[in-house]
Design a protein around this motif. Structure first.
Motif, PDB file in Angstrom:
ATOM      1  N   SER A 165      44.882  52.391  62.886  1.00 18.22           N
ATOM      2  CA  SER A 165      44.688  53.464  62.941  1.00 18.22           C
ATOM      3  C   SER A 165      46.222  53.572  64.018  1.00 18.22           C
ATOM      4  N   TYR A 166      46.511  55.332  64.799  1.00 22.09           N
ATOM      5  CA  TYR A 166      47.588  55.335  65.100  1.00 22.09           C
ATOM      6  C   TYR A 166      48.115  53.696  66.030  1.00 22.09           C
ATOM      7  N   ARG A 167      48.856  53.016  65.292  1.00 21.08           N
ATOM      8  CA  ARG A 167      50.095  52.135  65.649  1.00 21.08           C
ATOM      9  C   ARG A 167      49.005  51.358  66.783  1.00 21.08           C
ATOM     10  N   ASP A 168      48.259  50.936  65.781  1.00 17.73           N
ATOM     11  CA  ASP A 168      47.004  50.251  66.135  1.00 17.73           C
ATOM     12  C   ASP A 168      46.979  48.866  64.722  1.00 17.73           C
ATOM     13  N   THR A 209      67.778  62.530  66.932  1.00 15.46           N
ATOM     14  CA  THR A 209      67.018  61.844  68.454  1.00 15.46           C
ATOM     15  C   THR A 209      66.697  60.857  69.678  1.00 15.46           C
ATOM     16  N   GLN A 210      66.918  59.706  68.320  1.00 16.53           N
ATOM     17  CA  GLN A 210      66.684  58.273  69.207  1.00 16.53           C
ATOM     18  C   GLN A 210      68.275  57.899  69.089  1.00 16.53           C
ATOM     19  N   PRO A 211      68.504  57.348  70.935  1.00 19.29           N
ATOM     20  CA  PRO A 211      69.407  56.447  70.856  1.00 19.29           C
ATOM     21  C   PRO A 211      69.411  54.828  70.589  1.00 19.29           C
ATOM     22  N   GLY A 230      57.247  62.275  74.968  1.00 17.05           N
ATOM     23  CA  GLY A 230      58.914  62.093  74.699  1.00 17.05           C
ATOM     24  C   GLY A 230      59.160  63.615  75.835  1.00 17.05           C
ATOM     25  N   ARG A 231      57.949  64.520  75.553  1.00 20.06           N
ATOM     26  CA  ARG A 231      57.886  65.777  76.061  1.00 20.06           C
ATOM     27  C   ARG A 231      57.514  65.904  77.620  1.00 20.06           C
ATOM     28  N   LEU A 232      56.259  65.337  77.143  1.00 19.74           N
ATOM     29  CA  LEU A 232      56.129  64.712  78.711  1.00 19.74           C
ATOM     30  C   LEU A 232      56.835  64.593  80.126  1.00 19.74           C
TER      31      LEU A 232
HETATM   32  N1  EPU Z   1      60.923  65.663  73.343  1.00 19.57           N
HETATM   33  C1  EPU Z   1      61.483  66.444  74.179  1.00 19.57           C
HETATM   34  N2  EPU Z   1      61.631  65.750  75.145  1.00 19.57           N
HETATM   35  C2  EPU Z   1      62.976  64.500  74.960  1.00 19.57           C
HETATM   36  C3  EPU Z   1      62.092  63.565  73.505  1.00 19.57           C
HETATM   37  C4  EPU Z   1      60.890  64.909  72.618  1.00 19.57           C
HETATM   38  O1  EPU Z   1      60.503  67.362  74.244  1.00 19.57           O
HETATM   39  O2  EPU Z   1      63.440  64.044  75.257  1.00 19.57           O
HETATM   40  C5  EPU Z   1      60.054  66.299  72.110  1.00 19.57           C
HETATM   41  C6  EPU Z   1      61.400  67.263  71.009  1.00 19.57           C
HETATM   42  O3  EPU Z   1      61.544  68.188  71.147  1.00 19.57           O
HETATM   43  C7  EPU Z   1      59.635  67.134  69.975  1.00 19.57           C
HETATM   44  C8  EPU Z   1      58.272  66.378  70.461  1.00 19.57           C
HETATM   45  O4  EPU Z   1      59.028  66.028  71.947  1.00 19.57           O
HETATM   46  O5  EPU Z   1      59.126  68.502  69.749  1.00 19.57           O
HETATM   47  C9  EPU Z   1      58.235  64.534  69.824  1.00 19.57           C
HETATM   48  O6  EPU Z   1      59.759  64.245  69.661  1.00 19.57           O
HETATM   49  P1  EPU Z   1      60.037  63.453  68.020  1.00 19.57           P
HETATM   50  O7  EPU Z   1      60.271  64.381  67.450  1.00 19.57           O
HETATM   51  O8  EPU Z   1      61.441  62.593  68.348  1.00 19.57           O
HETATM   52  O9  EPU Z   1      58.850  62.409  67.955  1.00 19.57           O
HETATM   53  P2  EPU Z   1      58.463  61.562  68.788  1.00 19.57           P
HETATM   54  O10 EPU Z   1      57.308  61.908  68.990  1.00 19.57           O
HETATM   55  O11 EPU Z   1      59.093  60.971  70.358  1.00 19.57           O
HETATM   56  C10 EPU Z   1      57.548  59.975  67.110  1.00 19.57           C
HETATM   57  C11 EPU Z   1      57.124  58.490  66.629  1.00 19.57           C
HETATM   58  C12 EPU Z   1      58.518  57.335  66.640  1.00 19.57           C
HETATM   59  C13 EPU Z   1      58.939  57.965  64.937  1.00 19.57           C
HETATM   60  C14 EPU Z   1      59.964  60.218  65.464  1.00 19.57           C
HETATM   61  C15 EPU Z   1      60.092  59.990  64.455  1.00 19.57           C
HETATM   62  C16 EPU Z   1      55.502  57.713  68.611  1.00 19.57           C
HETATM   63  C17 EPU Z   1      55.196  57.179  70.043  1.00 19.57           C
HETATM   64  N3  EPU Z   1      56.850  57.364  68.202  1.00 19.57           N
HETATM   65  O12 EPU Z   1      58.534  59.631  68.017  1.00 19.57           O
HETATM   66  O13 EPU Z   1      57.959  56.558  66.513  1.00 19.57           O
HETATM   67  O14 EPU Z   1      60.414  57.502  65.400  1.00 19.57           O
HETATM   68  O15 EPU Z   1      58.586  60.285  66.252  1.00 19.57           O
HETATM   69  O16 EPU Z   1      58.852  59.851  63.256  1.00 19.57           O
HETATM   70  O17 EPU Z   1      55.131  57.923  68.003  1.00 19.57           O
HETATM   71  C18 EPU Z   1      58.378  54.325  67.820  1.00 19.57           C
HETATM   72  O18 EPU Z   1      56.900  53.990  67.717  1.00 19.57           O
HETATM   73  O19 EPU Z   1      58.775  53.401  68.583  1.00 19.57           O
HETATM   74  C19 EPU Z   1      59.069  55.321  67.299  1.00 19.57           C
HETATM   75  C20 EPU Z   1      60.021  55.314  67.927  1.00 19.57           C
END
Ligand code: EPU
Length: 299
Positions: A165-168, A209-211, A230-232
């Motif tokens: 399932s999601y990350r599991d 989008t990522q560092p 990330g948004r929260l």
């Molecule tokens: N956002 C913010 N501020 C931030 C970061 C993100 O407002 O500082 C907002 C973005 O604007 C966007 C939303 O949050 O609307 C989602 O962000 P993003 O598209 O970067 O994707 P994510 O949900 O943060 C997920 C996975 C990543 C994967 C990316 C790309 C999880 C926890 N994370 O990130 O997986 O690379 O989608 O598909 O599921 C990982 O698992 O280590 C990982 C990096």
């Protein structure tokens, strides 16, 4: 600890974990073994279990925080990285790096594993955590996984058996003592140019989008249903917060980057801050996505 373990070929003692972890953080492993060839592993696992010696299997350590002074027992780093393409099937050793899996299958005109270019871990670690990125998850293309149980017996599991399932996966729960040896993936046919184009898109999006130029463990917390960690974390104003040598990334708030000799305590303190602030403001409990070895978050 019995003498036999120290005399297993390749076993090292009091091995520093920071150099083998992408994050650059870790104590030591009491006993440590890197395995390029897993041929001897069934016997070794059987022996460890028989003598009640704990073992921990690791991959590329791109998602694992070693929060320990010294890990007990044997730490086994899987580096069996054989990769075989056979028409629609791709067989990869647990130690194969996901970006390599993406690049090699793209070169051969095999489609379906492009997302792996955005997963900076090993095949074994990615199955363990059902890694995903950019709409793809490892479970989508996985056919079978070859594993060892705690008695050293081999099993071939289907994707359903892995209970993804999601990350599991089952490897985080009922099968946590099992060792992932290799996996078979199903791919489709496409032109190498088309597959490579999609792979480059994945890499470009990740760079934007990522560092990725800094040391991190990727996403710190899982995304809560229907929202984004990330948004929260961004919304509570924590971007750029620093404790010791660890910092909440200014580029993506769900990443903690090691900017200057961070310790596990620095990272755990930031994680507690992120979790607490998001809970106070939104009432949402963030769940760690990273694998923490040694201490639980908040302890
Ligand atoms: N956002 C913010 N501020 C931030 C970061 C993100 O407002 O500082 C907002 C973005 O604007 C966007 C939303 O949050 O609307 C989602 O962000 P993003 O598209 O970067 O994707 P994510 O949900 O943060 C997920 C996975 C990543 C994967 C990316 C790309 C999880 C926890 N994370 O990130 O997986 O690379 O989608 O598909 O599921 C990982 O698992 O280590 C990982 C990096």
């Amino acid at each position: 600890m019995p003498d036999w373990l120290a005399s297993v070929p390749g076993v090292r003692e009091h091995e520093a974990l920071a150099p083998i972890s992408w994050y650059g953080i870790g104590g030591t492993a009491r006993y440590f073994l890197e395995l390029v060839d897993d041929g001897r592993l069934p016997e070794l696992i059987r022996h460890l279990t028989h003598d009640a010696i704990p073992y921990l299997v690791i991959g590329a350590s791109t998602n694992t925080l070693f929060a320990v002074d010294e890990l007990p027992g044997l730490t086994i780093k899987m580096r069996n990285a054989e990769l075989k393409l056979d028409n629609e099937q791709v067989i990869a050793g647990a130690g194969t790096l996901m970006p390599k899996l993406a690049a090699e299958t793209a070169r051969a005109g095999r489609a379906g594993l492009e997302f792996a270019a955005g997963v900076p871990g090993s095949v074994g670690g990615s199955i363990f955590g059902n890694a995903g990125a950019f709409g793809g998850e490892i479970k989508d293309s996985l056919q079978t996984v070859e594993v060892l149980d705690e008695s050293g017996e081999r099993h071939t599991l289907s994707a359903d058996d892995c209970r993804f399932s999601y990350r599991d996966s089952a490897f985080k729960g009922q099968h946590q003592a099992w060792v992932i040896l290799r996996a078979t993936f199903r791919t489709g046919a496409d032109s190498p140019q088309a597959v490579r184009g999609r792979l480059l898109e994945v890499q470009k999006h990740r760079r934007t989008t990522q560092p990725i130029e800094q040391r991190s463990l990727g996403s710190t917390f899982k995304n809560p249903p229907g929202d984004s960690a990330g948004r929260l974390i961004d919304a509570v104003g924590l971007k750029g917060m620093r404790i010791g040598g660890a910092e909440i990334s200014r580029k993506h708030a769900n990443f903690i980057v090691n900017v200057d000799g961070a310790t596990a305590d620095d990272v755990l303190a930031l994680m507690a801050e992120m979790r607490d602030r998001v809970f106070q403001r939104f009432g949402i409990e963030l769940e760690p996505e990273v694998r923490i070895i040694g201490r639980a978050l908040g302890s």
